[in-house]
Design a protein around this motif. Structure first.
Motif, PDB file in Angstrom:
ATOM      1  N   GLU B  22       0.834  -1.206   0.000  1.00 31.44           N
ATOM      2  CA  GLU B  22       0.000   0.000   0.000  1.00 31.44           C
ATOM      3  C   GLU B  22       0.871   1.258   0.000  1.00 31.44           C
ATOM      4  O   GLU B  22       0.696   2.172  -0.810  1.00 31.44           O
ATOM      5  N   ILE B  23       1.858   1.269   0.918  1.00 33.42           N
ATOM      6  CA  ILE B  23       2.687   2.474   1.091  1.00 33.42           C
ATOM      7  C   ILE B  23       3.552   2.706  -0.146  1.00 33.42           C
ATOM      8  O   ILE B  23       3.643   3.824  -0.659  1.00 33.42           O
ATOM      9  N   LEU B  24       4.169   1.629  -0.664  1.00 28.85           N
ATOM     10  CA  LEU B  24       5.055   1.782  -1.827  1.00 28.85           C
ATOM     11  C   LEU B  24       4.299   2.305  -3.034  1.00 28.85           C
ATOM     12  O   LEU B  24       4.761   3.195  -3.735  1.00 28.85           O
ATOM     13  N   VAL B  25       3.103   1.735  -3.284  1.00 27.14           N
ATOM     14  CA  VAL B  25       2.325   2.160  -4.449  1.00 27.14           C
ATOM     15  C   VAL B  25       1.982   3.639  -4.339  1.00 27.14           C
ATOM     16  O   VAL B  25       2.078   4.399  -5.306  1.00 27.14           O
ATOM     17  N   ARG B  26       1.600   4.061  -3.126  1.00 24.39           N
ATOM     18  CA  ARG B  26       1.206   5.469  -2.947  1.00 24.39           C
ATOM     19  C   ARG B  26       2.426   6.391  -2.971  1.00 24.39           C
ATOM     20  O   ARG B  26       2.393   7.460  -3.584  1.00 24.39           O
ATOM     21  N   ALA B  27       3.529   5.971  -2.330  1.00 20.69           N
ATOM     22  CA  ALA B  27       4.710   6.827  -2.231  1.00 20.69           C
ATOM     23  C   ALA B  27       5.390   6.992  -3.592  1.00 20.69           C
ATOM     24  O   ALA B  27       5.868   8.072  -3.922  1.00 20.69           O
ATOM     25  N   LEU B  28       5.407   5.912  -4.378  1.00 17.88           N
ATOM     26  CA  LEU B  28       6.111   5.976  -5.669  1.00 17.88           C
ATOM     27  C   LEU B  28       5.186   6.401  -6.799  1.00 17.88           C
ATOM     28  O   LEU B  28       5.595   6.447  -7.954  1.00 17.88           O
ATOM     29  N   ILE B  30       2.816   4.828  -8.286  1.00 19.03           N
ATOM     30  CA  ILE B  30       2.655   3.812  -9.328  1.00 19.03           C
ATOM     31  C   ILE B  30       1.220   3.874  -9.822  1.00 19.03           C
ATOM     32  O   ILE B  30       0.275   4.004  -9.038  1.00 19.03           O
ATOM     33  N   SER B  31       1.071   3.824 -11.139  1.00 13.08           N
ATOM     34  CA  SER B  31      -0.267   3.901 -11.732  1.00 13.08           C
ATOM     35  C   SER B  31      -1.148   2.782 -11.185  1.00 13.08           C
ATOM     36  O   SER B  31      -0.735   1.614 -11.151  1.00 13.08           O
ATOM     37  N   THR B  32      -2.356   3.130 -10.735  1.00 13.74           N
ATOM     38  CA  THR B  32      -3.261   2.105 -10.191  1.00 13.74           C
ATOM     39  C   THR B  32      -3.680   1.130 -11.280  1.00 13.74           C
ATOM     40  O   THR B  32      -4.160   0.044 -10.997  1.00 13.74           O
ATOM     41  N   HIS B  33      -3.484   1.531 -12.515  1.00  8.52           N
ATOM     42  CA  HIS B  33      -3.762   0.622 -13.622  1.00  8.52           C
ATOM     43  C   HIS B  33      -2.767  -0.536 -13.622  1.00  8.52           C
ATOM     44  O   HIS B  33      -3.109  -1.683 -13.881  1.00  8.52           O
ATOM     45  N   LEU B  34      -1.490  -0.224 -13.299  1.00 10.01           N
ATOM     46  CA  LEU B  34      -0.465  -1.267 -13.251  1.00 10.01           C
ATOM     47  C   LEU B  34      -0.555  -2.075 -11.962  1.00 10.01           C
ATOM     48  O   LEU B  34      -0.581  -3.293 -11.987  1.00 10.01           O
ATOM     49  N   LEU B  35      -0.591  -1.385 -10.833  1.00  9.06           N
ATOM     50  CA  LEU B  35      -0.635  -2.094  -9.546  1.00  9.06           C
ATOM     51  C   LEU B  35      -1.478  -1.297  -8.559  1.00  9.06           C
ATOM     52  O   LEU B  35      -0.980  -0.398  -7.891  1.00  9.06           O
ATOM     53  N   PRO B  36      -2.770  -1.624  -8.471  1.00 10.22           N
ATOM     54  CA  PRO B  36      -3.607  -0.916  -7.507  1.00 10.22           C
ATOM     55  C   PRO B  36      -3.229  -1.317  -6.086  1.00 10.22           C
ATOM     56  O   PRO B  36      -2.843  -2.459  -5.860  1.00 10.22           O
ATOM     57  N   PRO B  37      -3.290  -0.371  -5.119  1.00  6.88           N
ATOM     58  CA  PRO B  37      -2.981  -0.728  -3.729  1.00  6.88           C
ATOM     59  C   PRO B  37      -4.054  -1.654  -3.162  1.00  6.88           C
ATOM     60  O   PRO B  37      -5.165  -1.695  -3.698  1.00  6.88           O
ATOM     61  N   PRO B  38      -3.729  -2.402  -2.094  1.00  5.99           N
ATOM     62  CA  PRO B  38      -4.698  -3.346  -1.514  1.00  5.99           C
ATOM     63  C   PRO B  38      -6.035  -2.695  -1.170  1.00  5.99           C
ATOM     64  O   PRO B  38      -7.085  -3.345  -1.277  1.00  5.99           O
ATOM     65  N   SER B  39      -6.007  -1.391  -0.780  1.00 16.79           N
ATOM     66  CA  SER B  39      -7.265  -0.739  -0.419  1.00 16.79           C
ATOM     67  C   SER B  39      -8.194  -0.658  -1.634  1.00 16.79           C
ATOM     68  O   SER B  39      -9.407  -0.836  -1.514  1.00 16.79           O
TER      69      SER B  39
END
Lengths: 249, 257
Positions: B22-28, B30-39
């Motif tokens: 969750e934190i890495l996806v939001r901090a970096l 990363i497009s939610t299309h590629l890797l959406p966070p667990p939330s």
């Protein structure tokens, strides 16, 4: 009787093929559902122009993915063997992941990497890496603690202990994992081709099935079985070689 | 106590992994299309609850049915092969050879034979999952403790009694190991069936979400598959616990001679 045992398996296969051939020759079963063994053998030769390049494409992905899985799996397991907290962090996640059919991740790799060879390579690696990690981890833990304590008392370095005690003890476990990974690699490659691909035996099978060319489906399956068995056999050969080299049990 | 601690440490490891994701996806960013966070994945699960019921229930039921059928068929064939050494010698090398070839590739053939409905997927799942049960049954029946067999012979037990009271109970630990493999393979067979026939089920939902670029939905469907797989595995663990209670745990093989 014991000499007859391997023979009985051969006789069973020949009888089965003979029945299959007779039943299909009498047109008791439509050829679309079950082509005769002879027509399948024939289709392997007439379809060689299609089968060979696609078999090469599937082998590239399967063997490449298998090699990557070996490297990644050995590396990950070695890191986990060296660090207790890394093991505590990763191992439960690995076990949870084992409950998931990894092939379900196929479409995710299409989103990430498209439909080309790199995507299928990555997918095949992920499908086949787990048995390598788990096998290697079990193997590195299997070393005889008495032997290690003896080496420590004789002032062997960590590296010497690793290479002379831990690795030979781990080899049977590592190869058990590698053998499973070898069969999973072809599964991964073919499922990747099922999901999206314009080449490979999985693609040929899907195409042939949709065109009711069942003989070509069987022909592709025969080629696939030979390739799968070949990779499995190679791993077995490598195991014999490695065990001799490392004088492992 | 140590089991409780193990469970807590295992669950916290999984939660830690999810938090890191969750934190890495939001901090970096990363497009939610590629890797959406667990939330986002959890949100997709909640938003499309009806969709998951609609596709999850068929997958779960077909997997369960395939698994149960594969268990019984594998067990029955295992007993038959054990009883007839000739049949075992004739077929076992081929059964073991079938383990090293990618049987998954046969899926389109089952579609040609049985169409695109649930029966096709279930037969395919049975075909994929019954091999480990069969092999485990033969191995388990062959591994009966010699002393227990001698004892039952000395006490005048009939072959049927020996089979039911000695060999089968002794084979159960092997059989349960085979069932654990079969549980994951049954789900694998159903998912591959859903991939190649594409009508309904969580495997279909994974494919559909992929084709409309809904990565969060895809991961939610994959989570659904994980739940089905875990539930089936838990069922085998439950069977193991029940068996252990019936026959007294732990089963100590080789304590008779």
């Amino acid at each position: 009787m014991t000499q007859l045992r391997p023979l009985s398996a051969l006789i069973f296969a020949v009888v089965l093929l003979a029945i299959w051939q007779t039943v299909t020759m009498q047109s008791l079963v439509p050829a679309v559902l079950l082509p005769s063994p002879a027509s399948i053998a024939n289709r392997i030769f007439t379809g060689a122009g299609t089968l060979l390049p696609n078999a090469a494409s599937t082998s590239l992905v399967a063997v490449g993915g298998f090699a990557l899985a070996l490297v990644a799996g050995l590396g990950l397991a070695a890191a986990m063997a060296l660090s207790a907290w890394l093991t505590r962090l990763l191992y439960p996640n690995l076990l949870l992941f084992q409950l998931l059919p990894k092939v379900a991740l196929g479409p995710l790799f299409v989103v990430w990497l498209g439909i080309g060879v790199p995507s299928r390579l990555a997918f095949t690696t992920v499908v086949s890496v787990f048995p390598v990690v788990i096998g290697t981890l079990a193997g590195l833990r299997a070393a005889n603690p008495g032997q290690i304590r003896l080496c420590q008392a004789l002032r062997a370095s960590l590296w010497q202990i690793f290479i002379h005690i831990r690795v030979p003890g781990a080899l049977p476990y590592i190869f058990a994992g590698a053998r499973i990974a070898a069969t999973l690699a072809f599964t991964g490659a073919v499922v990747g081709e099922f999901i999206s691909s314009d080449s490979g035996l999985g693609h040929v099978i899907m195409n042939a099935a949709s065109q009711s060319d069942t003989a070509l489906v069987f022909a592709s399956l025969v080629v696939l079985c030979i390739l799968g068995a070949a990779l499995y056999g190679l791993v077995g050969l490598a195991e014999r070689f490695a065990r001799r080299r490392w004088r492992s049990r | 106590m140590s089991r409780l601690r193990g469970a807590v440490s295992g669950i916290s490891a999984v939660l830690l992994m999810l938090a890191a994701w969750e934190i890495l996806v939001r901090a970096l960013h990363i497009s939610t299309h590629l890797l959406p966070p667990p939330s986002d994945v959890a949100q997709a699960l909640i938003d499309h609850g009806d969709l998951f019921a609609q596709h999850g229930i068929p997958t779960a039921l077909e997997t369960l049915a395939g698994f149960i059928l594969a268990s019984f068929i594998g067990c029955a064939f295992g007993v038959m092969l054990f009883i007839s050494p000739l049949a075992q010698a004739a077929t076992m090398p081929w059964i073991l050879a079938a383990q090293i070839v990618p049987k998954i590739a046969l899926a389109p053939l089952f579609v040609v034979w049985l169409g695109v409905g649930a029966p096709c997927r279930m037969v395919f799942a049975v075909f994929i999952a019954f091999f480990p049960v069969l092999i485990a049954t033969v191995a388990g029946l062959s591994a009966t403790d010699r002393g227990a067999l001698q004892l039952s012979r000395a006490l005048g037990a009939s072959p049927v009694q020996t089979m039911l009271k000695i060999r089968l109970p002794f084979a159960v630990p092997h059989l349960l190991a085979g069932l654990k493999t079969a549980a994951t393979l049954a789900l694998l067979g159903i998912v591959i069936g859903e991939f190649v026939t594409a009508q309904r089920g969580l495997g279909y939902l994974v494919m559909l979400a992929g084709s409309i670029d809904e990565t969060a939905l895809m991961l939610a469907a994959i989570t659904g598959l994980l739940v089905v797989g875990a539930a089936l595995y838990a069922l085998v663990l439950l069977a193991e616990a029940v068996f252990a209670r019936w026959y007294g745990a732990p089963i100590i093989v080789g304590d008779f001679g």
